[in-house]
Scaffold this motif. Structure first.
Motif, short mmCIF file in Angstrom:
data_model
loop_
_atom_site.label_atom_id
_atom_site.label_comp_id
_atom_site.label_asym_id
_atom_site.label_seq_id
_atom_site.Cartn_x
_atom_site.Cartn_y
_atom_site.Cartn_z
N TYR A 53 9.74 28.50 3.54
CA TYR A 53 8.95 27.27 3.42
C TYR A 53 9.34 26.24 4.49
O TYR A 53 8.49 25.46 4.93
CB TYR A 53 9.06 26.69 2.02
N GLY A 54 10.58 26.22 4.92
CA GLY A 54 10.97 25.34 6.03
C GLY A 54 10.25 25.71 7.32
O GLY A 54 9.79 24.84 8.06
N GLY A 55 10.13 27.01 7.59
CA GLY A 55 9.40 27.45 8.77
C GLY A 55 7.91 27.15 8.69
O GLY A 55 7.30 26.75 9.68
N VAL A 56 7.33 27.31 7.52
CA VAL A 56 5.90 27.01 7.35
C VAL A 56 5.64 25.52 7.54
O VAL A 56 4.69 25.12 8.22
CB VAL A 56 5.40 27.49 5.96
N ILE A 57 6.50 24.69 6.96
CA ILE A 57 6.34 23.24 7.11
C ILE A 57 6.51 22.82 8.57
O ILE A 57 5.74 22.01 9.10
CB ILE A 57 7.32 22.49 6.18
N LEU A 60 3.37 23.80 10.46
CA LEU A 60 2.26 22.88 10.17
C LEU A 60 2.43 21.54 10.87
O LEU A 60 1.47 20.97 11.39
CB LEU A 60 2.12 22.68 8.66
N VAL A 61 3.66 21.03 10.88
CA VAL A 61 3.92 19.77 11.58
C VAL A 61 3.67 19.93 13.07
O VAL A 61 3.07 19.06 13.71
CB VAL A 61 5.37 19.28 11.30
N ALA A 62 4.10 21.04 13.65
CA ALA A 62 3.88 21.28 15.08
C ALA A 62 2.39 21.40 15.41
O ALA A 62 1.96 21.01 16.49
CB ALA A 62 4.60 22.56 15.51
N TYR A 63 1.62 21.92 14.48
CA TYR A 63 0.19 22.09 14.73
C TYR A 63 -0.57 20.77 14.64
O TYR A 63 -1.45 20.51 15.45
CB TYR A 63 -0.39 23.10 13.73
N PHE A 64 -0.23 19.94 13.67
CA PHE A 64 -1.00 18.73 13.43
C PHE A 64 -0.45 17.47 14.10
O PHE A 64 -1.18 16.50 14.27
CB PHE A 64 -1.11 18.47 11.92
N VAL A 68 5.90 16.97 19.18
CA VAL A 68 7.10 17.26 18.38
C VAL A 68 7.52 18.72 18.52
O VAL A 68 8.39 19.18 17.78
CB VAL A 68 6.88 16.93 16.88
N THR A 69 6.92 19.42 19.47
CA THR A 69 7.24 20.84 19.60
C THR A 69 8.69 21.07 20.05
O THR A 69 9.24 22.13 19.76
CB THR A 69 6.29 21.52 20.60
N TYR A 70 9.31 20.11 20.71
CA TYR A 70 10.72 20.26 21.11
C TYR A 70 11.64 20.24 19.90
O TYR A 70 12.78 20.71 19.97
CB TYR A 70 11.11 19.19 22.13
N ILE A 71 11.17 19.73 18.78
CA ILE A 71 11.96 19.73 17.54
C ILE A 71 11.54 20.90 16.64
O ILE A 71 12.39 21.60 16.08
CB ILE A 71 11.77 18.40 16.76
N THR A 72 10.24 21.12 16.51
CA THR A 72 9.76 22.11 15.56
C THR A 72 9.94 23.56 16.03
O THR A 72 10.15 24.44 15.20
CB THR A 72 8.27 21.87 15.24
N THR A 73 9.90 23.80 17.33
CA THR A 73 10.07 25.17 17.82
C THR A 73 11.45 25.73 17.48
O THR A 73 11.53 26.84 16.95
CB THR A 73 9.79 25.25 19.33
#
Length: 107
Positions: A53-57, A60-64, A68-73
């Motif tokens: 669920y952490g990866g899914v969240i 979703l944050v990276a998509y919307f 923030v991709t430098y944090i979410t990736t």
């Protein structure tokens, strides 16, 4: 799905399980060959669920959300590693040995 008993080391199908106790993450099944009670490690199951669920969240944050991709990736990569390792380590463990342990050696 084939399971392997942690006591007698024989494989059995989940469809052959007739006895179970507990609910949710605390469920235990009885081996149809030796009558040992088997269960999964609750901590590893929680780690696996949290990683998924952490990866899914994070995805979703990276998509919307922009920029923030430098944090979410790295978070998504870490979540995939956590889920993979916890899945590999999650085996059935013996919760309760059968009462007649001498019958295992005779089979």
């Amino acid at each position: 799905m084939a399971l392997q008993c942690a006591h007698c080391y024989k494989h059995f199908s989940i469809a052959k399980v007739t006895e179970s106790r507990g609910k949710g993450l605390s469920v235990e099944v009885q081996c149809p060959h030796c009558a040992a009670w088997l269960g999964h490690n609750k901590t590893l199951a929680l780690v696996k669920i949290s990683g998924f669920y952490g990866g899914v969240i994070a995805a979703l944050v990276a998509y919307f959300v922009d920029n923030v991709t430098y944090i979410t990736t790295p978070l998504i990569i870490f979540a995939v590693i956590v889920v993979g390792l916890s899945h590999i380590m999650d085996h059935l463990k013996m919760v309760e040995a059968p009462e007649d342990d001498a019958g295992i050696n005779n089979q």
